[in-house]
Design an enzyme around this catalytic site. Structure first.
Site, PDB file in Angstrom:
ATOM      1  N   GLU A 148      91.698 102.184  84.593  1.00 30.71           N
ATOM      2  CA  GLU A 148      92.943 101.955  85.318  1.00 30.71           C
ATOM      3  C   GLU A 148      94.024 102.909  84.828  1.00 30.71           C
ATOM      4  O   GLU A 148      94.172 103.113  83.618  1.00 30.71           O
ATOM      5  CB  GLU A 148      93.388 100.508  85.097  1.00 30.71           C
ATOM      6  CG  GLU A 148      93.914  99.817  86.326  1.00 30.71           C
ATOM      7  CD  GLU A 148      92.853  99.615  87.385  1.00 30.71           C
ATOM      8  OE1 GLU A 148      92.851 100.378  88.367  1.00 30.71           O
ATOM      9  OE2 GLU A 148      92.028  98.699  87.248  1.00 30.71           O
ATOM     10  N   THR A 153      93.916 105.915  84.978  1.00 32.18           N
ATOM     11  CA  THR A 153      93.226 107.099  84.450  1.00 32.18           C
ATOM     12  C   THR A 153      93.076 108.181  85.513  1.00 32.18           C
ATOM     13  O   THR A 153      92.873 109.351  85.177  1.00 32.18           O
ATOM     14  CB  THR A 153      91.830 106.724  83.924  1.00 32.18           C
ATOM     15  OG1 THR A 153      91.120 106.020  84.948  1.00 32.18           O
ATOM     16  CG2 THR A 153      91.928 105.837  82.687  1.00 32.18           C
ATOM     17  N   ASP A 154      93.166 107.807  86.791  1.00 36.69           N
ATOM     18  CA  ASP A 154      92.859 108.793  87.833  1.00 36.69           C
ATOM     19  C   ASP A 154      93.884 109.916  87.882  1.00 36.69           C
ATOM     20  O   ASP A 154      93.526 111.099  87.947  1.00 36.69           O
ATOM     21  CB  ASP A 154      92.663 108.139  89.205  1.00 36.69           C
ATOM     22  CG  ASP A 154      93.842 107.321  89.694  1.00 36.69           C
ATOM     23  OD1 ASP A 154      94.784 107.065  88.902  1.00 36.69           O
ATOM     24  OD2 ASP A 154      93.831 106.926  90.871  1.00 36.69           O
ATOM     25  N   LEU A 182      93.841  95.985  96.265  1.00 39.68           N
ATOM     26  CA  LEU A 182      92.473  96.249  96.724  1.00 39.68           C
ATOM     27  C   LEU A 182      92.415  97.440  97.684  1.00 39.68           C
ATOM     28  O   LEU A 182      91.453  97.615  98.407  1.00 39.68           O
ATOM     29  CB  LEU A 182      91.890  94.998  97.383  1.00 39.68           C
ATOM     30  CG  LEU A 182      91.856  93.757  96.482  1.00 39.68           C
ATOM     31  CD1 LEU A 182      91.385  92.537  97.250  1.00 39.68           C
ATOM     32  CD2 LEU A 182      90.979  93.994  95.247  1.00 39.68           C
ATOM     33  N   SER A 183      93.460  98.238  97.672  1.00 40.94           N
ATOM     34  CA  SER A 183      93.498  99.510  98.404  1.00 40.94           C
ATOM     35  C   SER A 183      93.489  99.358  99.917  1.00 40.94           C
ATOM     36  O   SER A 183      92.792 100.086 100.624  1.00 40.94           O
ATOM     37  CB  SER A 183      92.351 100.429  97.958  1.00 40.94           C
ATOM     38  OG  SER A 183      92.470 100.733  96.597  1.00 40.94           O
ATOM     39  N   SER A 189      95.909 100.222 101.781  1.00 43.06           N
ATOM     40  CA  SER A 189      96.509 101.448 102.323  1.00 43.06           C
ATOM     41  C   SER A 189      95.500 102.580 102.359  1.00 43.06           C
ATOM     42  O   SER A 189      95.440 103.339 103.340  1.00 43.06           O
ATOM     43  CB  SER A 189      97.736 101.847 101.508  1.00 43.06           C
ATOM     44  OG  SER A 189      97.403 102.072 100.149  1.00 43.06           O
ATOM     45  N   GLU A 206      99.559 109.733 101.211  1.00 44.45           N
ATOM     46  CA  GLU A 206     100.237 108.651 100.499  1.00 44.45           C
ATOM     47  C   GLU A 206     101.268 109.188  99.511  1.00 44.45           C
ATOM     48  O   GLU A 206     102.347 108.622  99.353  1.00 44.45           O
ATOM     49  CB  GLU A 206      99.216 107.760  99.792  1.00 44.45           C
ATOM     50  CG  GLU A 206      99.841 106.518  99.194  1.00 44.45           C
ATOM     51  CD  GLU A 206      98.902 105.324  99.155  1.00 44.45           C
ATOM     52  OE1 GLU A 206      99.273 104.332  98.506  1.00 44.45           O
ATOM     53  OE2 GLU A 206      97.830 105.368  99.760  1.00 44.45           O
ATOM     54  N   ASP A 212      91.469 105.560  94.878  1.00 43.19           N
ATOM     55  CA  ASP A 212      91.356 104.627  95.991  1.00 43.19           C
ATOM     56  C   ASP A 212      90.740 105.281  97.212  1.00 43.19           C
ATOM     57  O   ASP A 212      89.847 104.727  97.863  1.00 43.19           O
ATOM     58  CB  ASP A 212      92.727 104.064  96.348  1.00 43.19           C
ATOM     59  CG  ASP A 212      93.340 103.251  95.225  1.00 43.19           C
ATOM     60  OD1 ASP A 212      92.640 102.980  94.236  1.00 43.19           O
ATOM     61  OD2 ASP A 212      94.521 102.894  95.347  1.00 43.19           O
ATOM     62  N   TYR A 235     105.361 101.974  88.787  1.00 39.01           N
ATOM     63  CA  TYR A 235     104.158 102.816  88.742  1.00 39.01           C
ATOM     64  C   TYR A 235     104.543 104.262  88.437  1.00 39.01           C
ATOM     65  O   TYR A 235     103.942 104.918  87.572  1.00 39.01           O
ATOM     66  CB  TYR A 235     103.423 102.708  90.077  1.00 39.01           C
ATOM     67  CG  TYR A 235     102.145 103.506  90.191  1.00 39.01           C
ATOM     68  CD1 TYR A 235     100.908 102.915  89.940  1.00 39.01           C
ATOM     69  CD2 TYR A 235     102.169 104.846  90.576  1.00 39.01           C
ATOM     70  CE1 TYR A 235      99.737 103.643  90.059  1.00 39.01           C
ATOM     71  CE2 TYR A 235     101.001 105.580  90.693  1.00 39.01           C
ATOM     72  CZ  TYR A 235      99.790 104.975  90.439  1.00 39.01           C
ATOM     73  OH  TYR A 235      98.631 105.705  90.557  1.00 39.01           O
TER      74      TYR A 235
END
Length: 388
Positions: free
Chosen positions: A34, A36-37, A126-127, A129, A161, A173, A225
């Site tokens: 999490e 980490t992307d 849960l993505s 978008s 996004e 995502d 975020y």
């Protein structure tokens, strides 16, 4: 009537024509890895059976018409050549942003009619978008014969996004929605988008992976975020790194002593440790030790709770209650500040664990959670062929 038939019928009723096809893209839940992307690290998501569906027809002009069957709001009509990031477009900004990103990349996309519906819970981490973006990107890729690969579509959806909607998310995502396969989790290197499908079938091992939607809705565009992303980038800069992914786990403690900012130390510690946990989880799955990932899920939650500080009382209650009720492991998943948690439990104990969580929420005066089983499912796909 199937979902495909329903969305086709809805399209015909709204637009007075037959769609060129129907496409689907799933939401995702992240097993481990999490925040980490965007640090160009590693993640391990899996696709959910919940999907966004899009019935789409190509147009020969520059009109883009968008309709959400879930909202029942009036149809949105835009012109593709006038699309520009504004940050206030509501739900329509996600598919419109994909059209904008494709055109910005030089692809010859003009108008289209879209009829959209989704079973991916919104605001649950849960993505939802990303599912909306990826289903739009895949449909336009097919209808305009763009020839883009799944990773290329995911990158363009991410740009939509980031730059059009205004949420500085990483690429996990969109890649999960575009590329996952049934019965697997997706080991993704977020630097070069190399990927490997890691077998993950809890049911075959007598286990169940539960998703607990706390119904505490989060919004990643509210600044928290972005603050953590900026903090990770600042930590990397101070350590002389391009990204935190470049700090080897054995060198973490020594590196932290050079950082004077306690907040940055926490962020760096979480990211580097979670990258390490991804590798540990994969090693256990490769060895067939699915139960062995439970303690790693718990360690991941502790890090998100105390290092990154993105949990909330409801998420902590899920994890603490599930563990006390006999779950093998649990952790929050997604961007945090609400949303969902995952719980790994023995099949015979899963209903007991779920019941304990519901009871704990009721006792605490929280809204009843939504709990369902996560079945590793297929990524984005076309459901119907072109209409003659």
């Amino acid at each position: 009537m199937t979902s495909t038939e329903a969305v086709t019928a809805g399209f015909q009723e709204l637009y007075g024509a037959v769609p060129d096809g129907v496409w689907a893209a799933p939401g995702r839940v992240n097993l481990i890895g999490e925040y980490t992307d965007f640090n160009e690290g590693f993640v391990l998501p899996l696709a959910l059976p919940h999907t966004a569906l899009a019935a789409v027809r190509r147009r020969d002009d520059d009109v883009l018409r968008l309709y959400s069957a879930d909202l029942g709001a009036p149809q949105v009509e835009l012109r593709t050549e006038e699309l520009a990031p504004r940050g206030d477009g509501g739900w329509a900004a996600y598919p419109a942003g994909v059209v904008w990103a494709l055109r910005q990349a030089g692809h010859p996309v003009r108008g289209a009619d879209l009829y959209l519906t989704s079973t991916v819970p919104t605001g649950a981490g849960l993505s939802s978008s990303a599912a909306l973006e990826v289903v739009t990107a895949l449909a336009l890729n097919d209808l305009y014969a763009l020839g883009l690969t799944r990773p290329e579509l995911a990158r363009l959806a991410q740009r939509a996004e980031n730059d059009f909607v205004g949420v500085p998310c990483g690429v996990m995502d969109q890649m999960a929605s575009a590329c996952c396969t049934p019965g697997h989790a997706l080991h993704l290197d977020c630097r070069d988008l190399s990927q490997r499908q890691v077998p993950f079938d809890p049911a075959a091992h007598g286990l169940r992976l539960l998703v607990v939607d706390t119904r505490v809705r989060h919004a990643l565009g509210d600044g928290a975020y972005a603050e953590r992303r900026a903090g990770c980038e600042e930590g990397a800069r101070r350590l002389g790194l391009s990204h935190l992914r470049d700090l080897p786990y054995p060198e973490l403690d020594a590196a932290l002593t050079t950082l004077g900012d306690e907040r940055l130390r926490r962020y760096v510690r979480h990211v580097v440790s979670d990258d390490h946990r991804v590798r540990q989880v994969i090693a256990r799955l490769d060895a067939g030790d699915v139960r062995g990932i439970g303690p790693l899920l718990l360690a991941g939650h502790r890090s998100l709770r105390y290092e990154l500080r993105i949990s909330c009382p409801e998420l902590d209650l899920v994890v603490d209650t599930a563990r006390a009720a006999g779950a093998l492991g649990a952790r929050m998943t997604g961007g945090g500040f609400g949303g969902s948690a995952i719980v790994l439990a023995e099949e015979g104990a899963a209903d007991t664990v779920a019941g304990a969580v519901r009871t704990a929420f009721a006792a605490a005066g929280h809204t009843a959670p939504r709990i369902f089983t996560a079945v590793p499912s297929a990524g984005a796909r076309r459901l119907t062929a072109p209409t003659a």
